[in-house]
Scaffold this active site. Structure first.
Site, short mmCIF file in Angstrom:
data_model
loop_
_atom_site.label_atom_id
_atom_site.label_comp_id
_atom_site.label_asym_id
_atom_site.label_seq_id
_atom_site.Cartn_x
_atom_site.Cartn_y
_atom_site.Cartn_z
N ASP A 50 22.94 65.80 40.51
CA ASP A 50 24.13 65.93 41.25
C ASP A 50 23.70 66.39 42.65
OD1 ASP A 50 27.11 66.20 41.31
OD2 ASP A 50 26.23 67.98 42.10
N HIS A 117 34.45 65.44 48.16
CA HIS A 117 33.70 66.89 47.70
C HIS A 117 34.87 67.71 47.32
CE1 HIS A 117 29.98 69.35 48.02
NE2 HIS A 117 30.93 69.93 47.06
#
Ligand code: NDP
Length: 323
Positions: A50, A117
């Site tokens: 990630d 995000h």
């Protein structure tokens, strides 16, 4: 979710490994640590990494991935790589640019997943946190449906296999799901989730819509003062957690990760310390009992480490709703 195969099938048919390696580190940590740690993580067995434009270490993470491909440890197709479009790129005409910058830094042609995000947009530019002369962070409002359409185009262009979101609340997820002409559903919503913020309602909602729920800060978060106010409570010392860990001959961190997996969440674990990188991967060979799970549920206090202060007051701020 199949804990035996260690993967979950996304709503677009791709597979995501249920345990991911987190790569965020505060600015004070040398970037070379991301390189070393990602290599160790791949050696240990992590296949889900990630990352994000924001973390400013995709060059090092990409170097590590390519080194592990060159030395034969993994093939590109064995790895699942997530990146995220930062807030200064949420205008639809900028989304692709952010992803292309990540790809260039990584030295890869395509990522497995790209996320919005945070749903709050910042003024475009080279600064991560653009500010005016008085130090106020410059926020703007975008139509998230248009941002989403730009992300869909990135998938059509072959720059990413899947598209998803992060830090979205239920209302924002529904807005995307109900968007006229929706081409791709978000495959996941990556959100803060741990023993003090178990997000049961959002988890249930995501499951009901076949959106994978990805838990970040499951070990109590990095608590970087750039993002998180000091003095936050830390749950790894909770007696209930420690008693359960002792009973299973595990560490509190392993139990905190296993808890998420057994609830049907994909979980991220960040460590740049070899011992803990290894420790956090040993979560597939023990099972918490229903009583353990219930006791861990009881630790929830809806406490959020990441409040994303700069977004407060913006119409797209995600954390004013109940979930
Ligand atoms: P975690 O909650 O995963 O970890 C927090 C800290 O715990 C680490 O700094 C680590 O320090 C330490 N730690 C690791 N393993 C153990 C263990 N077994 N026992 C005790 N302590 C341990 O951190 P993050 O908040 O970074 O979240 C994980 C990842 O999620 C991030 O790296 C990032 O990839 C993603 N993320 C996404 C966000 C978003 O907005 N979408 C926001 C925040 C995170 P050490 O390195 O010294 O071992």
């Amino acid at each position: 979710m199949d804990l035996k195969s260690r993967c979950v099938k996304l709503n677009d048919g791709h597979l995501m490994p249920v345990l991911g390696f987190g790569t965020y580190a505060p600015e004070s940590v040398p970037k070379s640590k991301a390189y070393e740690s990602t290599k160790i993580a791949i050696d240990v067995g992590y296949r889900h990494i990630d990352a994000a434009y924001l973390y400013q270490n995709e060059v090092e993470v990409g170097d590590a991935i390519r080194a592990k491909i060159v030395d034969g440890t993994v093939k590109r197709e064995d790895l699942f790589y997530t990146t995220k479009v930062w807030c200064t790129f949420l205008r639809p005409d900028l989304v692709r640019q952010c992803l292309e910058r990540s790809l260039r830094k990584l030295g890869l042609d395509c990522v497995d997943l790209v996320l919005i995000h945070i749903p709050v947009a910042l003024k475009p530019g080279e600064e991560i946190l653009p500010m005016d002369s008085s130090g106020k962070i410059l926020v703007e409002t975008v139509d998230l449906c248009q941002t989403w359409e730009a992300l869909e185009k990135c998938k059509d262009a072959g720059l990413t296999r899947s598209v998803g979101v992060s830090n979205f609340n239920r209302r924002q997820l529904e807005m995307i799901l109900n968007k006229p002409g929706l081409k791709y559903k978000p495959v996941c919503n990556q959100v803060e989730c741990h023993l003090y913020l178990n997000q049961q309602k959002l988890l249930n909602f995501c499951k009901s819509k076949d959106i994978v729920f990805v838990a970040y800060s499951a070990l109590g978060s990095h608590r970087d003062p750039k993002w998180i106010k000091g003095g936050c409570p830390q749950f790894l010392e909770e007696p209930v957690l420690n008693d359960i860990a002792k009973k299973h001959n595990r560490t509190p961190g392993q139990v905190a990760l296993r808890y998420q997996l057994q609830r049907g969440a994909v979980v991220l674990a960040k460590s740049f310390t070899e011992k803990r990188i290894k420790e956090n991967f040993q979560v597939f060979d023990f099972t918490l009992t229903p009583e353990d799970m219930k006791a861990l549920d009881g630790l929830n206090k809806d406490f959020r480490y990441f409040k994303i202060d700069f977004g407060i007051g913006n119409p797209n701020y995600p954390f004013d709703d109940e979930y």
